[in-house]
Design a protein around this motif. Structure first.
Motif, PDB file in Angstrom:
ATOM      1  N   PRO A  94       8.503 -22.734 -27.483  1.00  9.00           N
ATOM      2  CA  PRO A  94       8.830 -21.732 -26.472  1.00  9.00           C
ATOM      3  C   PRO A  94       9.258 -22.322 -25.129  1.00  9.00           C
ATOM      4  CG  PRO A  94       6.470 -21.955 -26.617  1.00  9.00           C
ATOM      5  CD  PRO A  94       7.051 -22.829 -27.707  1.00  9.00           C
ATOM      6  N   CYS A  95       8.947 -23.578 -24.883  1.00  7.76           N
ATOM      7  CA  CYS A  95       9.206 -24.145 -23.552  1.00  7.76           C
ATOM      8  C   CYS A  95      10.661 -24.504 -23.311  1.00  7.76           C
ATOM      9  CB  CYS A  95       8.324 -25.372 -23.328  1.00  7.76           C
ATOM     10  SG  CYS A  95       6.576 -24.947 -23.223  1.00  7.76           S
ATOM     11  N   HIS A  96      11.270 -25.247 -24.210  1.00 11.69           N
ATOM     12  CA  HIS A  96      12.641 -25.703 -23.987  1.00 11.69           C
ATOM     13  C   HIS A  96      13.540 -25.511 -25.201  1.00 11.69           C
ATOM     14  CE1 HIS A  96      10.166 -28.050 -21.088  1.00 11.69           C
ATOM     15  NE2 HIS A  96      11.063 -27.546 -20.276  1.00 11.69           N
ATOM     16  N   CYS A 121       9.125 -31.695 -17.520  1.00 16.04           N
ATOM     17  CA  CYS A 121       9.604 -32.022 -18.854  1.00 16.04           C
ATOM     18  C   CYS A 121       8.948 -33.268 -19.437  1.00 16.04           C
ATOM     19  CB  CYS A 121      11.117 -32.209 -18.844  1.00 16.04           C
ATOM     20  SG  CYS A 121      11.988 -30.672 -18.531  1.00 16.04           S
ATOM     21  N   SER A 122       8.004 -33.856 -18.753  1.00 17.38           N
ATOM     22  CA  SER A 122       7.375 -35.073 -19.260  1.00 17.38           C
ATOM     23  C   SER A 122       6.177 -34.710 -20.129  1.00 17.38           C
ATOM     24  CB  SER A 122       6.935 -35.963 -18.097  1.00 17.38           C
ATOM     25  OG  SER A 122       5.908 -35.339 -17.378  1.00 17.38           O
ATOM     26  N   PRO A 123       5.779 -35.607 -21.067  1.00 11.20           N
ATOM     27  CA  PRO A 123       4.678 -35.300 -21.959  1.00 11.20           C
ATOM     28  C   PRO A 123       3.318 -35.311 -21.299  1.00 11.20           C
ATOM     29  CG  PRO A 123       5.498 -37.503 -22.387  1.00 11.20           C
ATOM     30  CD  PRO A 123       6.400 -36.877 -21.357  1.00 11.20           C
ATOM     31  N   GLY A 124       3.202 -35.819 -20.116  1.00  9.43           N
ATOM     32  CA  GLY A 124       1.928 -35.842 -19.424  1.00  9.43           C
ATOM     33  C   GLY A 124       1.874 -37.029 -18.497  1.00  9.43           C
ATOM     34  N   PRO A 129      15.785 -30.259 -27.041  1.00  6.31           N
ATOM     35  CA  PRO A 129      15.718 -31.564 -26.413  1.00  6.31           C
ATOM     36  C   PRO A 129      14.739 -32.551 -27.048  1.00  6.31           C
ATOM     37  CG  PRO A 129      14.521 -30.018 -25.063  1.00  6.31           C
ATOM     38  CD  PRO A 129      15.145 -29.224 -26.187  1.00  6.31           C
ATOM     39  N   ALA A 130      13.831 -32.124 -27.911  1.00  4.54           N
ATOM     40  CA  ALA A 130      12.935 -33.090 -28.544  1.00  4.54           C
ATOM     41  C   ALA A 130      13.767 -34.086 -29.343  1.00  4.54           C
ATOM     42  CB  ALA A 130      11.947 -32.382 -29.463  1.00  4.54           C
ATOM     43  N   SER A 131      13.320 -35.334 -29.359  1.00  4.97           N
ATOM     44  CA  SER A 131      14.024 -36.362 -30.124  1.00  4.97           C
ATOM     45  C   SER A 131      13.085 -37.113 -31.063  1.00  4.97           C
ATOM     46  CB  SER A 131      14.707 -37.355 -29.173  1.00  4.97           C
ATOM     47  OG  SER A 131      13.744 -37.972 -28.344  1.00  4.97           O
ATOM     48  N   VAL A 132      11.792 -36.812 -30.970  1.00  3.28           N
ATOM     49  CA  VAL A 132      10.778 -37.473 -31.785  1.00  3.28           C
ATOM     50  C   VAL A 132      10.182 -36.441 -32.739  1.00  3.28           C
ATOM     51  CG1 VAL A 132       8.546 -38.678 -31.682  1.00  3.28           C
ATOM     52  CG2 VAL A 132      10.277 -39.080 -29.920  1.00  3.28           C
ATOM     53  N   PRO A 133      10.017 -36.788 -34.022  1.00  5.54           N
ATOM     54  CA  PRO A 133       9.430 -35.840 -34.975  1.00  5.54           C
ATOM     55  C   PRO A 133       8.000 -35.469 -34.614  1.00  5.54           C
ATOM     56  CG  PRO A 133      10.300 -37.786 -36.102  1.00  5.54           C
ATOM     57  CD  PRO A 133      10.376 -38.054 -34.638  1.00  5.54           C
ATOM     58  N   LEU A 134       7.522 -34.381 -35.201  1.00  4.38           N
ATOM     59  CA  LEU A 134       6.131 -33.971 -35.026  1.00  4.38           C
ATOM     60  C   LEU A 134       5.208 -35.023 -35.628  1.00  4.38           C
ATOM     61  CD1 LEU A 134       6.414 -30.202 -36.020  1.00  4.38           C
ATOM     62  CD2 LEU A 134       6.147 -31.143 -33.711  1.00  4.38           C
ATOM     63  N   VAL A 147       2.245 -29.459 -31.673  1.00  7.87           N
ATOM     64  CA  VAL A 147       2.407 -29.684 -30.244  1.00  7.87           C
ATOM     65  C   VAL A 147       3.749 -30.397 -30.087  1.00  7.87           C
ATOM     66  CG1 VAL A 147       1.502 -30.826 -28.203  1.00  7.87           C
ATOM     67  CG2 VAL A 147      -0.063 -29.769 -29.838  1.00  7.87           C
ATOM     68  N   CYS A 148       4.659 -29.780 -29.354  1.00  7.91           N
ATOM     69  CA  CYS A 148       6.018 -30.296 -29.209  1.00  7.91           C
ATOM     70  C   CYS A 148       6.008 -31.718 -28.651  1.00  7.91           C
ATOM     71  CB  CYS A 148       6.833 -29.384 -28.305  1.00  7.91           C
ATOM     72  SG  CYS A 148       8.561 -29.904 -28.136  1.00  7.91           S
ATOM     73  N   THR A 149       6.792 -32.576 -29.270  1.00 14.25           N
ATOM     74  CA  THR A 149       6.865 -33.972 -28.845  1.00 14.25           C
ATOM     75  C   THR A 149       7.742 -34.155 -27.614  1.00 14.25           C
ATOM     76  OG1 THR A 149       8.689 -34.368 -30.388  1.00 14.25           O
ATOM     77  CG2 THR A 149       6.444 -34.847 -31.163  1.00 14.25           C
ATOM     78  N   HIS A 150       8.395 -33.104 -27.161  1.00 19.70           N
ATOM     79  CA  HIS A 150       9.226 -33.207 -25.957  1.00 19.70           C
ATOM     80  C   HIS A 150       8.394 -33.067 -24.689  1.00 19.70           C
ATOM     81  CE1 HIS A 150      11.751 -31.117 -22.824  1.00 19.70           C
ATOM     82  NE2 HIS A 150      12.315 -32.295 -22.899  1.00 19.70           N
ATOM     83  N   ALA A 151       7.631 -31.965 -24.592  1.00 16.14           N
ATOM     84  CA  ALA A 151       6.900 -31.716 -23.350  1.00 16.14           C
ATOM     85  C   ALA A 151       5.444 -31.327 -23.581  1.00 16.14           C
ATOM     86  CB  ALA A 151       7.601 -30.640 -22.527  1.00 16.14           C
ATOM     87  N   GLY A 152       4.977 -31.416 -24.816  1.00 11.72           N
ATOM     88  CA  GLY A 152       3.571 -31.136 -25.089  1.00 11.72           C
ATOM     89  C   GLY A 152       3.201 -29.670 -25.172  1.00 11.72           C
TER      90      GLY A 152
END
Length: 141
Positions: free
Chosen positions: A101-103, A29-32, A118-123, A82-87
């Motif tokens: 599609p991921c979460h 679940c981490s961005p990288g 679960p994303a909390s940061v805007p695109l 690109v999703c700001t939660h998990a990329g």
């Protein structure tokens, strides 16, 4: 140590296994590993003819991970998809809602704002403009 029994072998092994599984879940679940920002186009992206995009519409370019929308006043906005939660790359646009599609994170394609966790940061917003009658977004736009 008096008064405290030593943990059983089973307890130690179970704890080790749970720790490993928790670590894998957090990594997934981490961005990288390097904490890099969401992917952005490295070159200008042609999103089509300016005259083909009516006011109040949104267009998703799945190949370049960009969404562009034209407001009722005619202004354009573009965002990285690109999703700001998990990329994860977002490839689903339902009206003006982008669905990861991921979460299951959801974003407003017109503003980039998060609609559903679960994303909390805007695109990430991208520069966008009309060049020679074409809508162009990203670096160099």
């Amino acid at each position: 140590m008096p008064g405290r029994p030593a943990p059983s072998r089973r307890t130690v092994l179970r704890s080790a296994a749970l720790t490993s599984v928790a670590g894998l879940g957090a990594a997934a679940c981490s961005p990288g590993e390097d904490g890099a920002a969401p992917v952005r186009p490295t070159a200008p992206v042609d999103l089509g003819a300016d005259g083909e995009m009516a006011k109040g519409t949104t267009r998703l370019d799945r190949d370049h991970h960009v969404v562009v929308s034209r407001a009722d006043d005619g202004s354009l906005k573009a965002f990285s998809t690109v999703c700001t939660h998990a990329g994860c790359p977002i490839r689903k646009l339902e009206g003006t809602k982008l669905v990861c599609p991921c979460h299951g994170s959801e974003f407003d394609a017109r503003t980039g704002e998060v609609l559903h966790a679960p994303a909390s940061v805007p695109l990430v917003e991208l520069p966008v403009q009309v060049k020679q009658g074409r809508i162009v977004a990203g670096t160099g736009a």
